[in-house]
Design a protein around this motif. Sequence first.
Motif, PDB file in Angstrom:
ATOM      1  N   VAL A   6       0.921  -1.463  -0.236  1.00  0.00           N
ATOM      2  CA  VAL A   6       0.013  -0.196   0.374  1.00  0.00           C
ATOM      3  C   VAL A   6       0.537   1.650   0.154  1.00  0.00           C
ATOM      4  CG1 VAL A   6      -1.474   1.442   1.052  1.00  0.00           C
ATOM      5  CG2 VAL A   6      -1.800  -1.040   1.153  1.00  0.00           C
ATOM      6  N   LEU A   7       2.380   1.324   0.344  1.00  0.00           N
ATOM      7  CA  LEU A   7       2.713   2.718   0.808  1.00  0.00           C
ATOM      8  C   LEU A   7       3.444   2.889  -0.603  1.00  0.00           C
ATOM      9  CD1 LEU A   7       3.869   2.524   4.825  1.00  0.00           C
ATOM     10  CD2 LEU A   7       2.042   3.905   3.485  1.00  0.00           C
ATOM     11  N   SER A   8       3.305   1.352  -0.976  1.00  0.00           N
ATOM     12  CA  SER A   8       4.396   1.482  -2.883  1.00  0.00           C
ATOM     13  C   SER A   8       4.068   2.441  -3.639  1.00  0.00           C
ATOM     14  CB  SER A   8       4.573   0.778  -2.475  1.00  0.00           C
ATOM     15  OG  SER A   8       3.724  -0.389  -3.001  1.00  0.00           O
ATOM     16  N   HIS A   9       2.621   2.973  -3.157  1.00  0.00           N
ATOM     17  CA  HIS A   9       1.629   3.261  -3.784  1.00  0.00           C
ATOM     18  C   HIS A   9       1.248   4.783  -3.896  1.00  0.00           C
ATOM     19  CE1 HIS A   9       0.800  -0.008  -7.117  1.00  0.00           C
ATOM     20  NE2 HIS A   9       0.351  -0.667  -5.362  1.00  0.00           N
ATOM     21  N   VAL A  10       1.662   5.053  -2.762  1.00  0.00           N
ATOM     22  CA  VAL A  10       1.816   6.424  -1.811  1.00  0.00           C
ATOM     23  C   VAL A  10       2.832   7.285  -2.384  1.00  0.00           C
ATOM     24  CG1 VAL A  10       1.513   8.032   0.381  1.00  0.00           C
ATOM     25  CG2 VAL A  10       0.199   5.978   0.181  1.00  0.00           C
ATOM     26  N   ASN A  11       2.655   8.910  -3.006  1.00  0.00           N
ATOM     27  CA  ASN A  11       3.835   9.555  -3.474  1.00  0.00           C
ATOM     28  C   ASN A  11       3.654  10.642  -1.809  1.00  0.00           C
ATOM     29  OD1 ASN A  11       6.044  11.629  -3.790  1.00  0.00           O
ATOM     30  ND2 ASN A  11       5.082  11.952  -5.645  1.00  0.00           N
ATOM     31  N   VAL A  12       4.679   9.820  -1.397  1.00  0.00           N
ATOM     32  CA  VAL A  12       5.276  11.046   0.389  1.00  0.00           C
ATOM     33  C   VAL A  12       5.556  12.812  -0.180  1.00  0.00           C
ATOM     34  CG1 VAL A  12       6.847  11.520   2.465  1.00  0.00           C
ATOM     35  CG2 VAL A  12       6.246   9.186   1.799  1.00  0.00           C
ATOM     36  N   TYR A  13       6.297  13.151  -1.263  1.00  0.00           N
ATOM     37  CA  TYR A  13       6.904  13.921  -1.947  1.00  0.00           C
ATOM     38  C   TYR A  13       4.880  14.973  -1.904  1.00  0.00           C
ATOM     39  CZ  TYR A  13      11.020  12.797  -1.417  1.00  0.00           C
ATOM     40  OH  TYR A  13      11.973  11.902  -0.860  1.00  0.00           O
ATOM     41  N   GLU A  14       4.430  14.104  -2.767  1.00  0.00           N
ATOM     42  CA  GLU A  14       3.262  15.025  -2.839  1.00  0.00           C
ATOM     43  C   GLU A  14       2.165  14.966  -1.623  1.00  0.00           C
ATOM     44  OE1 GLU A  14       0.621  12.745  -5.787  1.00  0.00           O
ATOM     45  OE2 GLU A  14       1.823  12.987  -7.146  1.00  0.00           O
ATOM     46  N   ARG A  15       2.315  14.482  -1.032  1.00  0.00           N
ATOM     47  CA  ARG A  15       1.964  15.259   0.857  1.00  0.00           C
ATOM     48  C   ARG A  15       2.849  15.886   1.429  1.00  0.00           C
ATOM     49  NH1 ARG A  15      -2.593  12.709   0.150  1.00  0.00           N
ATOM     50  NH2 ARG A  15      -2.127  10.357   0.078  1.00  0.00           N
ATOM     51  N   MET A  16       3.764  16.040   1.208  1.00  0.00           N
ATOM     52  CA  MET A  16       4.492  17.003   2.583  1.00  0.00           C
ATOM     53  C   MET A  16       4.845  18.081   1.537  1.00  0.00           C
ATOM     54  SD  MET A  16       7.837  14.761   2.934  1.00  0.00           S
ATOM     55  CE  MET A  16       9.208  16.312   2.681  1.00  0.00           C
ATOM     56  N   PHE A  17       4.761  18.511   0.265  1.00  0.00           N
ATOM     57  CA  PHE A  17       4.813  20.059  -0.427  1.00  0.00           C
ATOM     58  C   PHE A  17       3.655  20.504  -1.323  1.00  0.00           C
ATOM     59  CE2 PHE A  17       9.391  17.832  -0.955  1.00  0.00           C
ATOM     60  CZ  PHE A  17       9.668  19.161   0.155  1.00  0.00           C
ATOM     61  N   HIS A  18       3.301  21.404  -1.211  1.00  0.00           N
ATOM     62  CA  HIS A  18       1.956  21.505  -1.941  1.00  0.00           C
ATOM     63  C   HIS A  18       2.152  22.535  -3.290  1.00  0.00           C
ATOM     64  CE1 HIS A  18      -0.267  19.497   1.252  1.00  0.00           C
ATOM     65  NE2 HIS A  18       0.460  20.146   1.577  1.00  0.00           N
ATOM     66  N   PRO A  19       2.172  22.484  -4.816  1.00  0.00           N
ATOM     67  CA  PRO A  19       2.711  23.775  -5.399  1.00  0.00           C
ATOM     68  C   PRO A  19       1.226  24.336  -5.762  1.00  0.00           C
ATOM     69  CG  PRO A  19       2.542  21.440  -6.411  1.00  0.00           C
ATOM     70  CD  PRO A  19       2.372  21.185  -5.015  1.00  0.00           C
ATOM     71  N   MET A  20       2.130  25.822  -5.874  1.00  0.00           N
ATOM     72  CA  MET A  20       1.494  26.554  -5.938  1.00  0.00           C
ATOM     73  C   MET A  20       0.487  26.295  -7.427  1.00  0.00           C
ATOM     74  SD  MET A  20       2.469  30.249  -5.309  1.00  0.00           S
ATOM     75  CE  MET A  20       3.896  30.029  -4.891  1.00  0.00           C
ATOM     76  N   GLY A  21      -0.521  26.127  -7.471  1.00  0.00           N
ATOM     77  CA  GLY A  21      -1.041  26.346  -8.994  1.00  0.00           C
ATOM     78  C   GLY A  21      -1.601  26.615  -9.777  1.00  0.00           C
ATOM     79  N   SER A  22      -2.162  28.366  -9.412  1.00  0.00           N
ATOM     80  CA  SER A  22      -2.378  29.310  -9.833  1.00  0.00           C
ATOM     81  C   SER A  22      -2.517  31.069  -9.204  1.00  0.00           C
ATOM     82  CB  SER A  22      -3.920  29.427 -10.979  1.00  0.00           C
ATOM     83  OG  SER A  22      -3.611  30.494 -11.471  1.00  0.00           O
ATOM     84  N   PRO A  23      -0.949  30.185  -8.819  1.00  0.00           N
ATOM     85  CA  PRO A  23      -0.217  32.294  -7.825  1.00  0.00           C
ATOM     86  C   PRO A  23      -1.041  33.489  -8.287  1.00  0.00           C
ATOM     87  CG  PRO A  23       1.967  31.362  -9.468  1.00  0.00           C
ATOM     88  CD  PRO A  23       0.613  30.793  -9.749  1.00  0.00           C
ATOM     89  N   SER A  24      -1.498  34.206  -7.397  1.00  0.00           N
ATOM     90  CA  SER A  24      -2.155  36.008  -7.889  1.00  0.00           C
ATOM     91  C   SER A  24      -1.335  36.818  -7.564  1.00  0.00           C
ATOM     92  CB  SER A  24      -2.899  35.811  -6.801  1.00  0.00           C
ATOM     93  OG  SER A  24      -2.175  35.738  -5.795  1.00  0.00           O
ATOM     94  N   PHE A  25      -0.961  38.018  -8.751  1.00  0.00           N
ATOM     95  CA  PHE A  25       0.171  39.434  -8.608  1.00  0.00           C
ATOM     96  C   PHE A  25      -0.120  40.124  -7.840  1.00  0.00           C
ATOM     97  CE2 PHE A  25       1.659  34.787 -10.689  1.00  0.00           C
ATOM     98  CZ  PHE A  25       3.203  35.061 -10.236  1.00  0.00           C
ATOM     99  N   GLU A  26       0.086  41.581  -7.833  1.00  0.00           N
ATOM    100  CA  GLU A  26      -0.397  42.484  -7.320  1.00  0.00           C
ATOM    101  C   GLU A  26       0.912  43.454  -7.889  1.00  0.00           C
ATOM    102  OE1 GLU A  26       0.385  43.376  -3.478  1.00  0.00           O
ATOM    103  OE2 GLU A  26      -1.846  41.759  -2.951  1.00  0.00           O
TER     104      GLU A  26
END
Length: 75
Positions: A6-26
């Motif tokens: 089961v754990l071999s199918h879990v990507n630990v890095y996806e759980r740890m790091f949350h990429p910004m999907g669509s950043p906003s700017f000023e």
Amino acid sequence: MWVCAVLSHVNVYERMFHPMGSPSFETAQATRLDGKEMVIAVDIGGAARAYPIRILSYHHIANDTVGGVPIAATY
């Protein structure tokens, strides 16, 4: 033994790091950054972006499009 399967199918890095999907700017004039804030700056075809290191230290990556070019800002 099934736990390893089961754990071999879990990507630990996806759980740890949350990429910004669509950043906003000023605009530079409207930002709340102080003059000593460290940023990663990108300028492509006259379109400029600045990604604050303190924000990227949590997300580790920002997916964006600058001047029509898709980029991944990271450090």
